[in-house]
Design a protein around this motif. Structure first.
Motif, PDB file in Angstrom:
ATOM      1  N   GLU A  34       0.822  -1.213   0.000  1.00 27.07           N
ATOM      2  CA  GLU A  34       0.000   0.000   0.000  1.00 27.07           C
ATOM      3  C   GLU A  34       0.853   1.259   0.000  1.00 27.07           C
ATOM      4  O   GLU A  34       1.888   1.328   0.661  1.00 27.07           O
ATOM      5  N   THR A  50      -3.157   0.289  -3.867  1.00 26.92           N
ATOM      6  CA  THR A  50      -2.726  -1.036  -3.422  1.00 26.92           C
ATOM      7  C   THR A  50      -2.035  -1.773  -4.559  1.00 26.92           C
ATOM      8  O   THR A  50      -2.364  -1.598  -5.733  1.00 26.92           O
ATOM      9  N   PRO A  65      -5.457   1.310   3.437  1.00 31.05           N
ATOM     10  CA  PRO A  65      -6.166   0.290   2.645  1.00 31.05           C
ATOM     11  C   PRO A  65      -6.201  -1.099   3.245  1.00 31.05           C
ATOM     12  O   PRO A  65      -7.276  -1.709   3.366  1.00 31.05           O
ATOM     13  N   TYR A  90      -7.880  -1.230   7.207  1.00 32.36           N
ATOM     14  CA  TYR A  90      -9.309  -0.922   7.226  1.00 32.36           C
ATOM     15  C   TYR A  90     -10.075  -1.801   6.237  1.00 32.36           C
ATOM     16  O   TYR A  90     -11.202  -2.229   6.516  1.00 32.36           O
ATOM     17  N   GLY A  91      -9.478  -2.066   5.068  1.00 36.75           N
ATOM     18  CA  GLY A  91     -10.132  -2.943   4.108  1.00 36.75           C
ATOM     19  C   GLY A  91     -10.351  -4.338   4.664  1.00 36.75           C
ATOM     20  O   GLY A  91     -11.415  -4.941   4.490  1.00 36.75           O
ATOM     21  N   ARG A 116     -13.498  -1.715  -3.985  1.00 38.25           N
ATOM     22  CA  ARG A 116     -13.529  -0.283  -4.263  1.00 38.25           C
ATOM     23  C   ARG A 116     -14.724   0.379  -3.558  1.00 38.25           C
ATOM     24  O   ARG A 116     -14.596   1.458  -2.981  1.00 38.25           O
ATOM     25  N   SER A 172     -16.109  -0.639  -0.847  1.00 37.58           N
ATOM     26  CA  SER A 172     -15.835  -0.612   0.598  1.00 37.58           C
ATOM     27  C   SER A 172     -14.952   0.578   0.960  1.00 37.58           C
ATOM     28  O   SER A 172     -15.148   1.205   2.008  1.00 37.58           O
ATOM     29  N   PHE A 173     -13.986   0.916   0.098  1.00 38.59           N
ATOM     30  CA  PHE A 173     -13.128   2.075   0.370  1.00 38.59           C
ATOM     31  C   PHE A 173     -13.931   3.368   0.351  1.00 38.59           C
ATOM     32  O   PHE A 173     -13.688   4.282   1.146  1.00 38.59           O
ATOM     33  N   LEU A 178     -13.835   5.727   3.529  1.00 38.26           N
ATOM     34  CA  LEU A 178     -13.361   7.108   3.438  1.00 38.26           C
ATOM     35  C   LEU A 178     -14.451   8.089   3.838  1.00 38.26           C
ATOM     36  O   LEU A 178     -14.158   9.153   4.413  1.00 38.26           O
TER      37      LEU A 178
END
Length: 326
Positions: free
Chosen positions: A64, A88, A121, A124-125, A276, A278-279, A283
């Motif tokens: 990352e 990533t 990323p 938290y991901g 994507r 989920s980000f 955020l």
């Protein structure tokens, strides 16, 4: 460009900083001037040759980055030169320049600095995917987080709270538990002083947690599994303790519980759009003040070996981040 190379699998001390040609940009990719790099426990395993994936030698570790887009390849969309982004990679992040697919980068909020973005990323991901997609954590349930002051554990505390759960933090020592408390943990269990099995039974009135989030394995997993609630769910994230736990099938039967594996890296390949999305959610939570990334150590790129040693020796809380001096 400056990069850290692993020329042979083994101790982190064998990593070396080198000058390499800049990577060639290709169709559908973007070039990023890297400001910061997230350091993960998986980086330690991949350098030691213990990870489930082994890149061909020599390689640069790291998954990352955060930085500024400086060049856009033909066909790349959704990004502009000058954008501040996080991204990533399969590996290769330990460098001051990176080329990666445009769909692997996302703009970062104006209020987010590069170290926080670089460490965002993977941790938290992982926690979002584990708790939302796999554990199906519901508002009002009880979540127990092992390794609650570590890189992914601390994000599980925050995300569990954002999802409306009561979060029990398990960690070794009062200092680490204080970090988890500041990030939103409710009850705290110091496994160096008490058995997590009995501690969480007392906290939950004998019922046990609905969900156990486990990036640790070993003895702590064994103890907590025996206290899980009826129809509870255990999400296996990793084995930082070094021992892969053996799960007694009779206990799974009696408790009617689920033992669920979660490897976030495979979702990046098989369900990239889900990642994507989920980000975007995560955020938005950051901008709303629900997530507050915690970086305990920031080191220069050349000190990558020392950064990984901090993880190996359990001297870090939250994230360790490398910076490039940009």
């Amino acid at each position: 460009m400056r990069a850290v190379l692993c020329r042979e699998f083994g101790p982190v001390e064998t990593l070396e900083a080198s000058e390499l040609p800049a990577p060639v940009i290709a169709s559908g990719t973007v070039r990023v001037a890297v400001h910061a790099i997230g350091v993960n426990f998986a980086d330690l395993l991949i350098v030691q040759g213990k990870y489930q994936e082994k890149p061909p030698l020599p390689f640069s570790p790291g998954f990352e980055i955060a930085g500024v887009v400086t060049e856009i390849g033909r066909g790349a969309t959704g990004v502009r030169i000058g954008d501040r982004v996080l991204g990533t990679m399969e590996h290769g992040a330990y460098a001051d320049e990176a080329v990666l697919p445009a769909e692997r980068v996302l703009p970062i909020p104006a209020s987010m600095d590069f170290p926080s973005a670089a460490g965002f990323p993977v941790a938290y991901g992982t926690s979002y995917g584990a708790l939302e997609w796999r554990a199906r954590l519901k508002h009002g349930e009880t979540l127990l987080v092992l390794g609650a002051a570590g890189g992914v554990g601390l994000t599980a505390v925050e995300i569990g709270k954002a999802m409306g759960a009561t979060v029990i933090a398990v960690a070794g020592g009062r200092a680490k538990l204080e970090v988890a408390r500041r990030q939103g943990a409710d009850p705290l269990i110091d496994y160096s002083r008490e058995d997590p099995r009995f501690g969480n039974k007392q906290i939950t009135g004998g019922r046990g947690p609905d969900v156990i989030y486990d990036p640790v394995g070993g003895d702590a997993f064994d103890q907590c599994l025996r206290s899980i609630a009826w129809e509870g769910r255990v999400v296996v994230i990793g084995f930082a303790a070094g021992r892969i736990s053996q799960i007694p099938a009779n206990l799974v039967l009696v408790k009617n519980c689920d033992v669920i594996g979660f490897y976030w890296g495979s979702y990046r390949r098989h369900k990239p759009e889900l990642v994507r999305q989920s980000f975007q959610k995560l955020l938005s939570w950051f901008e709303a003040g629900k997530l507050k990334p915690h970086v305990s150590h920031t080191l220069d790129l050349a000190d990558a070996g020392r950064a990984l040693a901090l993880l190996a020796d359990r001297k870090a809380t939250g994230k360790v981040v490398l910076t490039t001096g940009r």
